[in-house]
Design a protein around this motif. Structure first.
Motif, short mmCIF file in Angstrom:
data_model
loop_
_atom_site.label_atom_id
_atom_site.label_comp_id
_atom_site.label_asym_id
_atom_site.label_seq_id
_atom_site.Cartn_x
_atom_site.Cartn_y
_atom_site.Cartn_z
N SER A 38 0.84 -1.20 0.00
CA SER A 38 0.00 0.00 0.00
C SER A 38 0.87 1.24 0.00
CB SER A 38 -0.92 0.01 1.23
OG SER A 38 -0.16 0.10 2.42
N PHE A 39 0.27 2.33 -0.42
CA PHE A 39 0.94 3.63 -0.32
C PHE A 39 0.25 4.41 0.78
CE2 PHE A 39 1.06 8.17 -1.39
CZ PHE A 39 2.43 8.37 -1.33
N VAL A 40 1.01 4.76 1.82
CA VAL A 40 0.49 5.53 2.94
C VAL A 40 0.90 6.98 2.74
CG1 VAL A 40 0.46 5.80 5.44
CG2 VAL A 40 0.67 3.52 4.45
N ASN A 41 -0.08 7.86 2.71
CA ASN A 41 0.20 9.28 2.57
C ASN A 41 1.05 9.75 3.75
OD1 ASN A 41 -0.12 12.22 2.77
ND2 ASN A 41 -1.64 11.97 1.15
N PRO A 42 2.25 10.28 3.50
CA PRO A 42 3.15 10.63 4.61
C PRO A 42 2.65 11.79 5.47
CG PRO A 42 4.05 11.38 2.51
CD PRO A 42 2.86 10.55 2.19
N TRP A 43 1.71 12.56 4.96
CA TRP A 43 1.21 13.69 5.75
C TRP A 43 -0.05 13.31 6.53
CZ3 TRP A 43 3.58 14.17 1.05
CH2 TRP A 43 4.74 14.97 1.03
N SER A 44 -1.00 12.66 5.87
CA SER A 44 -2.21 12.24 6.59
C SER A 44 -2.03 10.91 7.29
CB SER A 44 -3.38 12.15 5.61
OG SER A 44 -3.17 11.10 4.67
N ARG A 45 -0.98 10.16 6.90
CA ARG A 45 -0.69 8.82 7.44
C ARG A 45 -1.88 7.87 7.27
NH1 ARG A 45 3.96 8.33 10.05
NH2 ARG A 45 5.06 10.18 10.78
N LYS A 46 -2.59 8.04 6.18
CA LYS A 46 -3.67 7.12 5.83
C LYS A 46 -3.33 6.43 4.52
CE LYS A 46 -7.33 9.84 8.04
NZ LYS A 46 -8.62 10.55 7.81
N VAL A 47 -3.90 5.25 4.30
CA VAL A 47 -3.68 4.49 3.07
C VAL A 47 -4.35 5.22 1.91
CG1 VAL A 47 -4.11 2.32 1.88
CG2 VAL A 47 -3.47 2.30 4.28
N SER A 48 -3.57 5.58 0.90
CA SER A 48 -4.11 6.26 -0.29
C SER A 48 -4.61 5.26 -1.32
CB SER A 48 -3.05 7.16 -0.91
OG SER A 48 -2.72 8.22 -0.04
N PHE A 49 -3.83 4.20 -1.56
CA PHE A 49 -4.26 3.15 -2.48
C PHE A 49 -3.50 1.87 -2.16
CE2 PHE A 49 -0.99 5.66 -4.62
CZ PHE A 49 -0.07 4.70 -5.00
N VAL A 50 -4.05 0.77 -2.63
CA VAL A 50 -3.50 -0.56 -2.38
C VAL A 50 -3.04 -1.15 -3.71
CG1 VAL A 50 -3.96 -2.90 -1.52
CG2 VAL A 50 -4.99 -0.91 -0.38
#
Length: 484
Positions: free
Chosen positions: A358-370
């Motif tokens: 997965s790609f975790v948004n480094p600013w929001s620290r949420k999963v952007s896409f899998v």
């Protein structure tokens, strides 16, 4: 109607007003029992018109997709509505094309060369003679009509060459692919043929980057419907000197290559049956690797925007919840998981071994896409994955799909409290390692651009902090404005 009424009254039966639903039956009845009032020639003309009407309607019904049919049958109302929508869509795209070409006579920044029909035939023969599954076609960007098409097209599409004369190319496409064709052949997105075939250009890489997929038919019918074949299409921009026109005009030259099932000869080797997908946190396909086309039978546009769980075996859908729990646990690191069964276009299931990241948004620290990397372990019994499924009702959105999807979406909305696998120094992210991982998985360009932009932003932030380090040592007594 009067004729029918008089016939009924003569048989001592009380006439009843006809309903709109049996209007066609009444018309047919009139022609079967024409009046003897001396208007035989008029009745004969009506009968001929009636025959042509039903013939045209029957042909229209062949174009109606399976998901638009009611209980497997094509109703007249649904067929006419679908035909009207297709006509409006084609007309709108034609007007858009004409507006583009009128406002700007030539796309800026491109050196577009001009060719005659004979020159086009000569330069494209290098491709069509080497591969019997390839044909070339030049389509006018003003009228949409076929300006040139190679001789191989008739043999590949199983039709006569006269079928293409004075016809628009989109007439041979399946209706759901018309919009895809127009979006990929917008003049401003097309590379010039002369630029891609130069000595310094790499045509192989360019074809892989710009190609798209459409289904084409030559008019041959099979099992009551038109037979469409999947093609990988690579478009180029050029000017064509047509003898019938007073001046040269812009055309889209397309190299169309027939795509065969990866399980039929010549088969794709088992160790090469690999493809990647990406999906959003709410489990909707966001991108599909083109290598999936011969393995699953779907074109990318068939899957993008549809639920992932809809295409999985019902018993394997709960496994995706466990997969996404592990995705949250591994925070970007790739991991292998148990195999799942994916439904191919022909309705049979393909067993695939999967690995996920997965790609975790480094600013929001949420999963952007899998991102999923899939390898086919067992193919379908019916090796032709492009054949139509035995059932025509289409896939049904079961209640468990919505329930599991909501659980996964709620799970991936959680914020990571630990550092990501590709993160360092808190919020400042080193994206280089993640970008390399994406390239190894043949991720789409938009994912690579995300990594590149994040990499450049993070490098700028690191440089800013490093430049302030010396000032901090010199001015220890002064309050320091940190990056945080």
């Amino acid at each position: 109607m009067e004729s029918s009424g008089s016939n009924k009254s003569s048989n001592s039966q009380s006439p009843s007003p006809p309903s709109s639903s049996n209007a066609f039956s009444l018309m047919s009845s009139e022609q079967d029992h024409p009046s003897t009032s001396g208007c035989s020639s008029e009745q004969s003309a009506k009968a001929k018109t009636q025959k042509e009407l039903f013939k045209t309607l029957k042909e229209l019904k062949l174009h109606l997709p399976a998901d638009k049919r009611s209980k497997g049958r094509a109703s007249t109302l649904h067929t006419l509505r679908y035909a009207l929508r297709c006509v409006k869509q084609v007309k709108a795209n034609e007007e858009y094309y004409q507006m583009l070409m009128i406002n700007d006579s030539q796309p800026p920044g491109l050196d577009v060369s001009s060719y005659t029909i004979e020159e086009i035939n000569s330069i494209t023969s290098e491709y069509t003679l080497k591969n019997t599954d390839i044909f070339a076609v030049a389509v006018s960007l003003i009228t949409g009509k076929i300006v040139y098409i190679s001789d191989q097209a008739a043999g590949i599409l199983h039709c006569k060459k006269d079928e293409f004369k004075d016809r628009k190319f989109v007439e041979f496409l399946t209706p759901q692919d018309v919009s895809v064709f127009y979006s990929f052949t917008t003049p401003y997105r097309l590379p010039a043929w002369s630029m891609c075939t130069g000595a310094e250009s790499s045509s192989t890489e360019f074809m892989q980057e710009k190609s798209f997929f459409c289904r084409i038919s030559g008019g041959k019918e099979k099992d009551g419907g038109l037979q469409y074949y999947p093609f990988r299409m690579t478009p180029y921009l050029m000017k064509v000197q047509d003898a019938e026109l007073s001046e040269e005009h812009f055309c889209c030259l397309i190299l169309a290559e027939r795509v065969h099932s990866g399980y039929e000869a010549p088969r794709i080797p088992p160790d090469k049956r690999i493809f990647t997908t990406t999906h959003t946190p709410n489990c909707m396909f966001q991108d599909v690797d083109e290598r999936a086309v011969p393995l699953l039978g779907y074109l990318p546009q068939d899957l993008i925007g549809t639920p992932v769980l809809l295409h999985l075996h019902p018993n394997d859908r709960p496994l995706m919840l466990a997969v996404h729990r592990k995705i949250l646990q591994y925070m970007g690191q790739p991991f292998d998981h148990s195999s799942i069964r994916f439904c191919a276009r022909n309705g049979e299931y393909v067993t695939i071994d999967t690995s996920w990241s997965s790609f975790v948004n480094p600013w929001s620290r949420k999963v952007s896409f899998v991102i999923g990397r899939h390898k086919v372990r067992m193919g379908p019994v019916n090796e032709d994955v492009f054949s139509a499924p035995a059932f025509t009702e289409g896939k049904i959105m079961d209640s468990d799909i919505q329930e599991i999807t909501e659980q996964i979406h709620k799970l991936l909305l959680q914020v990571h409290t630990q550092r990501c696998a590709y993160c360092s120094n808190g919020p400042m992210v080193n994206m280089l390692s993640y970008k390399r991982w994406l390239e190894g998985y043949k991720a789409p360009n938009w994912a690579l651009s995300v990594a590149s932009s994040s990499d450049s932003n993070s490098n700028g932030n690191v440089a800013a902090v490093n430049s302030n380090t010396g000032q901090e040592e010199e001015n220890k007594t002064k309050p320091v404005s940190t990056f945080k």
